[in-house]
Motif scaffolding. Structure first.
Motif, mmCIF file in Angstrom:
data_model
loop_
_atom_site.group_PDB
_atom_site.id
_atom_site.type_symbol
_atom_site.label_atom_id
_atom_site.label_comp_id
_atom_site.label_asym_id
_atom_site.label_seq_id
_atom_site.Cartn_x
_atom_site.Cartn_y
_atom_site.Cartn_z
ATOM 1 N N VAL A 1 0.856 -1.180 0.000
ATOM 2 C CA VAL A 1 0.000 0.000 0.000
ATOM 3 C C VAL A 1 0.892 1.230 0.000
ATOM 4 C CG1 VAL A 1 -1.708 1.342 1.276
ATOM 5 C CG2 VAL A 1 -1.891 -1.148 1.205
ATOM 6 N N ASP A 2 0.740 2.068 -1.029
ATOM 7 C CA ASP A 2 1.463 3.333 -1.119
ATOM 8 C C ASP A 2 0.492 4.481 -0.852
ATOM 9 O OD1 ASP A 2 4.026 2.564 -1.643
ATOM 10 O OD2 ASP A 2 4.143 3.486 -3.621
ATOM 11 N N ILE A 3 0.862 5.381 0.049
ATOM 12 C CA ILE A 3 0.070 6.584 0.318
ATOM 13 C C ILE A 3 0.951 7.778 -0.002
ATOM 14 C CG2 ILE A 3 -1.229 7.877 2.047
ATOM 15 C CD1 ILE A 3 -1.612 5.241 3.569
ATOM 16 N N ARG A 4 0.519 8.592 -0.977
ATOM 17 C CA ARG A 4 1.344 9.708 -1.455
ATOM 18 C C ARG A 4 0.514 10.985 -1.579
ATOM 19 N NH1 ARG A 4 6.299 8.223 -3.732
ATOM 20 N NH2 ARG A 4 6.617 5.939 -3.785
ATOM 21 N N LYS A 5 1.192 12.125 -1.517
ATOM 22 C CA LYS A 5 0.543 13.409 -1.743
ATOM 23 C C LYS A 5 0.141 13.535 -3.210
ATOM 24 C CE LYS A 5 2.793 16.225 1.841
ATOM 25 N NZ LYS A 5 3.644 17.423 2.066
ATOM 26 N N LYS A 6 -1.056 14.053 -3.453
ATOM 27 C CA LYS A 6 -1.487 14.284 -4.828
ATOM 28 C C LYS A 6 -0.645 15.359 -5.504
ATOM 29 C CE LYS A 6 -6.379 13.092 -4.299
ATOM 30 N NZ LYS A 6 -7.776 13.597 -4.381
ATOM 31 N N SER A 7 -0.220 16.358 -4.733
ATOM 32 C CA SER A 7 0.443 17.534 -5.309
ATOM 33 C C SER A 7 1.796 17.220 -5.919
ATOM 34 C CB SER A 7 0.596 18.619 -4.251
ATOM 35 O OG SER A 7 1.330 18.123 -3.130
ATOM 36 N N ASP A 8 2.611 16.414 -5.240
ATOM 37 C CA ASP A 8 3.973 16.161 -5.724
ATOM 38 C C ASP A 8 4.371 14.680 -5.677
ATOM 39 O OD1 ASP A 8 4.244 15.724 -3.029
ATOM 40 O OD2 ASP A 8 5.578 17.417 -2.651
ATOM 41 N N ALA A 9 3.419 13.788 -5.351
ATOM 42 C CA ALA A 9 3.661 12.331 -5.318
ATOM 43 C C ALA A 9 4.699 11.926 -4.275
ATOM 44 C CB ALA A 9 4.073 11.813 -6.699
ATOM 45 N N SER A 10 4.974 12.793 -3.319
ATOM 46 C CA SER A 10 5.928 12.420 -2.271
ATOM 47 C C SER A 10 5.307 11.366 -1.350
ATOM 48 C CB SER A 10 6.345 13.646 -1.456
ATOM 49 O OG SER A 10 5.220 14.281 -0.885
ATOM 50 N N LEU A 11 6.137 10.460 -0.877
ATOM 51 C CA LEU A 11 5.670 9.325 -0.089
ATOM 52 C C LEU A 11 5.319 9.744 1.338
ATOM 53 C CD1 LEU A 11 5.276 6.200 -0.059
ATOM 54 C CD2 LEU A 11 7.602 6.051 0.855
ATOM 55 N N ILE A 12 4.134 9.327 1.786
ATOM 56 C CA ILE A 12 3.717 9.517 3.171
ATOM 57 C C ILE A 12 3.894 8.209 3.938
ATOM 58 C CG2 ILE A 12 1.832 10.188 4.703
ATOM 59 C CD1 ILE A 12 2.891 12.424 2.893
ATOM 60 N N HIS A 13 3.362 7.126 3.395
ATOM 61 C CA HIS A 13 3.520 5.794 3.995
ATOM 62 C C HIS A 13 3.643 4.757 2.890
ATOM 63 C CE1 HIS A 13 2.389 7.172 8.022
ATOM 64 N NE2 HIS A 13 1.307 7.745 7.499
ATOM 65 N N ARG A 14 4.463 3.746 3.128
ATOM 66 C CA ARG A 14 4.455 2.540 2.307
ATOM 67 C C ARG A 14 4.435 1.342 3.242
ATOM 68 N NH1 ARG A 14 7.835 0.193 -2.895
ATOM 69 N NH2 ARG A 14 6.164 1.293 -3.981
ATOM 70 N N TYR A 15 3.382 0.518 3.105
ATOM 71 C CA TYR A 15 3.257 -0.712 3.875
ATOM 72 C C TYR A 15 3.511 -1.897 2.934
ATOM 73 C CZ TYR A 15 0.861 2.397 7.155
ATOM 74 O OH TYR A 15 0.543 3.437 7.995
ATOM 75 N N VAL A 16 4.398 -2.789 3.355
ATOM 76 C CA VAL A 16 4.769 -3.952 2.549
ATOM 77 C C VAL A 16 4.451 -5.209 3.347
ATOM 78 C CG1 VAL A 16 6.613 -5.122 1.284
ATOM 79 C CG2 VAL A 16 6.624 -2.624 1.463
ATOM 80 N N SER A 17 3.642 -6.082 2.779
ATOM 81 C CA SER A 17 3.231 -7.317 3.464
ATOM 82 C C SER A 17 3.660 -8.533 2.650
ATOM 83 C CB SER A 17 1.710 -7.345 3.634
ATOM 84 O OG SER A 17 1.276 -6.280 4.447
ATOM 85 N N GLY A 18 4.010 -9.585 3.347
ATOM 86 C CA GLY A 18 4.377 -10.825 2.678
ATOM 87 C C GLY A 18 4.786 -11.873 3.688
ATOM 88 N N ASP A 19 5.044 -13.073 3.194
ATOM 89 C CA ASP A 19 5.511 -14.150 4.065
ATOM 90 C C ASP A 19 6.936 -13.856 4.528
ATOM 91 O OD1 ASP A 19 3.129 -15.446 3.654
ATOM 92 O OD2 ASP A 19 3.905 -16.714 2.047
ATOM 93 N N LEU A 20 7.210 -14.120 5.797
ATOM 94 C CA LEU A 20 8.538 -13.882 6.354
ATOM 95 C C LEU A 20 9.551 -14.828 5.713
ATOM 96 C CD1 LEU A 20 10.545 -12.673 8.358
ATOM 97 C CD2 LEU A 20 9.686 -14.265 10.090
ATOM 98 N N ARG A 21 10.472 -14.239 4.933
ATOM 99 C CA ARG A 21 11.556 -15.002 4.304
ATOM 100 C C ARG A 21 12.852 -14.228 4.510
ATOM 101 N NH1 ARG A 21 11.919 -15.070 -0.722
ATOM 102 N NH2 ARG A 21 10.394 -13.438 -1.228
ATOM 103 N N TYR A 22 13.805 -14.861 5.128
ATOM 104 C CA TYR A 22 15.096 -14.208 5.334
ATOM 105 C C TYR A 22 15.918 -14.257 4.056
ATOM 106 C CZ TYR A 22 14.091 -14.002 10.316
ATOM 107 O OH TYR A 22 13.511 -13.730 11.532
ATOM 108 N N ALA A 23 16.700 -13.180 3.839
ATOM 109 C CA ALA A 23 17.512 -13.098 2.625
ATOM 110 C C ALA A 23 18.784 -13.920 2.721
ATOM 111 C CB ALA A 23 17.856 -11.638 2.344
ATOM 112 N N GLY A 24 19.133 -14.348 3.922
ATOM 113 C CA GLY A 24 20.343 -15.150 4.105
ATOM 114 C C GLY A 24 20.315 -15.870 5.432
ATOM 115 N N PRO A 25 21.252 -16.795 5.649
ATOM 116 C CA PRO A 25 21.265 -17.585 6.894
ATOM 117 C C PRO A 25 21.539 -16.756 8.143
ATOM 118 C CG PRO A 25 23.227 -18.014 5.562
ATOM 119 C CD PRO A 25 22.304 -17.216 4.710
#
Length: 326
Positions: free
Chosen positions: A108-132
Motif C-alpha cells: 500500500v502506497d500513500i502519497r501526496k497528490k500535489s507532488d507524489a511524495s511518499l507519506i507511507h508505504r506498507y509492505v506485506s508478505g511471508d517472512l523469508r530471510y535473505a540469508g542464513p
C-alpha cells in the motif's frame, strides 16, 4: 465466513476473486463472422502463462472519508477500505493511495497528490530471510523483490516463524520504520467506471449465492461479486475467474469438473468494429476480440458508442446476448 489464510490480506471484494488453477493458453483473437458461425478458436479458456502470479491486483483510490485507524477510498470499481490498529493515523483527503496484491504479497502506497511524495508505504508478505544470518528479509514490491534490513528488529522477529505473514512500513530509502497490522476490504460493485491503470487477475470457487452477490472462496479470503459485473447463472461449486484492465472486465464461469469455462462475460465500452455496425470489439485477456451484433441489435439501437456493454458467449464462442452493462 471463514478467515483467510493470510490475515493481513483479509479482503471482501464486491466483484472479484477466485481460487486459481493455472491453465496455459495461447493468446488469440477471437473473431465471430456471424451469430451462427463460431470463431476458429472458440473456447474462451482461462488465459494464463505458467509464470504469471495469481491473484494479482493494482488498484488506485482517492481518500473519501477517514476515521481513527480506518481510511475509505473511492476506486474505479467501488470502495476500498484500509484498517489498522497501529497505523493510518494521519491520512488526509489530499492523498492518493495505490494498492497491489501479488500472490501472497501486498503493498500500500500513500502519497501526496500535489507532488507524489511518499507519506507511507506498507509492505506485506511471508517472512523469508535473505540469508542464513537473518539480517534482512526479502519481500515483493511493485519494483521487484527487495531486501530490507531487520537487524534492529531481531528480537521481534524471533517470535515469528518463517513463512508467517508480516507487514512492515518502509521509507523512501527502503528502511523499515515499524511493524504494523493492516487489513483490506475491497468492494467492486460494478465494472470500471473510468480509465485508469487498473489491473486485476483473480480466481475462486463459488461458496454461496445471496441477494445478487456471489461469494467466492479465494486464496485471499471470501470475496463477493456483484451481479452488476454481468455474471449470470452462477451456481455453488462453479469456478469463477476474473480479469480487469483499464475500463474492461472479463469473467469466466466454469462448471464442476469441466475442462474449460462454459460461459464468458466481457464488459467494456461499446466500440463498433466497422462503419456498418455488424460487429463490436472488446478487450479480452488473450487480446482484442470481435463479436457479431446480430443477437444484440435491438439493445444496441438504444445505446450510444462509448457506453459500457456486456457480451455473453458460450463455450463455442457463440454470442448468447449483448446488453447494456450494469
Amino acid at each position: 465466513m471463514a478467515a483467510p489464510r493470510y490475515p493481513f490480506l483479509f479482503i471482501i471484494a464486491t466483484v472479484l476473486a477466485f481460487r486459481f488453477t493455472a491453465v496455459a493458453a495461447e493468446p488469440s483473437t477471437v473473431t465471430l463472422a456471424s451469430q451462427s458461425q463460431p470463431a476458429s478458436d472458440p473456447t474462451p479458456s482461462v488465459s494464463s502463462v505458467e509464470n504469471e502470479v495469481w491473484p494479482s491486483i493494482k488498484l488506485k483510490g482517492s481518500v473519501w472519508r477517514m476515521k481513527s485507524g480506518m481510511v475509505f477510498l473511492k476506486t474505479p470499481v467501488g470502495l476500498l477500505t484500509l484498517s489498522s490498529k497501529t497505523g493510518l493515523r494521519d491520512v488526509k483527503g489530499s492523498y492518493d493511495v495505490t494498492f497491489w496484491i501479488n500472490g501472497t504479497s501486498a503493498v500500500v502506497d500513500i502519497r501526496k497528490k500535489s507532488d507524489a511524495s511518499l507519506i507511507h508505504r506498507y509492505v506485506s508478505g511471508d517472512l523469508r530471510y535473505a540469508g542464513p544470518d537473518k539480517r534482512a528479509v526479502a519481500l515483493w514490491t511493485p519494483e521487484g523483490e527487495k531486501t530490507f534490513s531487520v537487524e534492529a528488529y531481531a528480537e521481534k522477529l524471533n517470535e515469528k516463524a518463517e513463512t508467517r505473514p508480516i507487514t512492515v512500513e518502509v521509507d523512501e530509502a527502503g528502511t523499515i520504520t515499524g511493524f504494523h497490522d493492516l487489513h483490506y476490504d475491497v468492494q467492486i460493485n460494478h465494472p470500471p467506471q473510468y480509465s485508469s491503470d487498473l489491473h486485476m487477475k483473480l480466481a475462486g470457487t463459488i461458496a454461496k449465492l445471496k441477494s445478487g452477490f456471489v461469494f467466492l472462496k479465494t486464496p485471499i479470503g471470501i470475496v463477493t461479486v456483484s451481479a452488476k459485473t454481468g455474471v449470470r447463472n452462477a451456481k455453488v461449486g462453479h469456478t469463477l475467474t476474473l480479469w480487469a484492465h483499464d475500463t474492461n472486465l472479463v469473467i469466466d464461469l466454469q462448471q464442476n469438473g469441466a475442462a474449460a469455462p462454459s460461459t464468458r462475460f466481457l464488459t467494456g465500452r461499446l466500440t463498433y468494429a466497422s462503419p456498418d455496425r455488424q460487429a463490436v470489439t472488446l478487450w479480452a485477456p488473450e487480446g482484442e476480440q470481435t463479436f457479431p451484433t446480430e443477437r444484440g441489435r435491438a439493445a444496441l439501437a438504444t445505446i450510444k458508442e462509448g457506453t459500457p456493454i456486456t457480451v455473453e458467449i458460450n463455450d463455442r464462442g457463440m454470442v448468447l446476448d449483448i446488453r447494456k452493462a450494469g
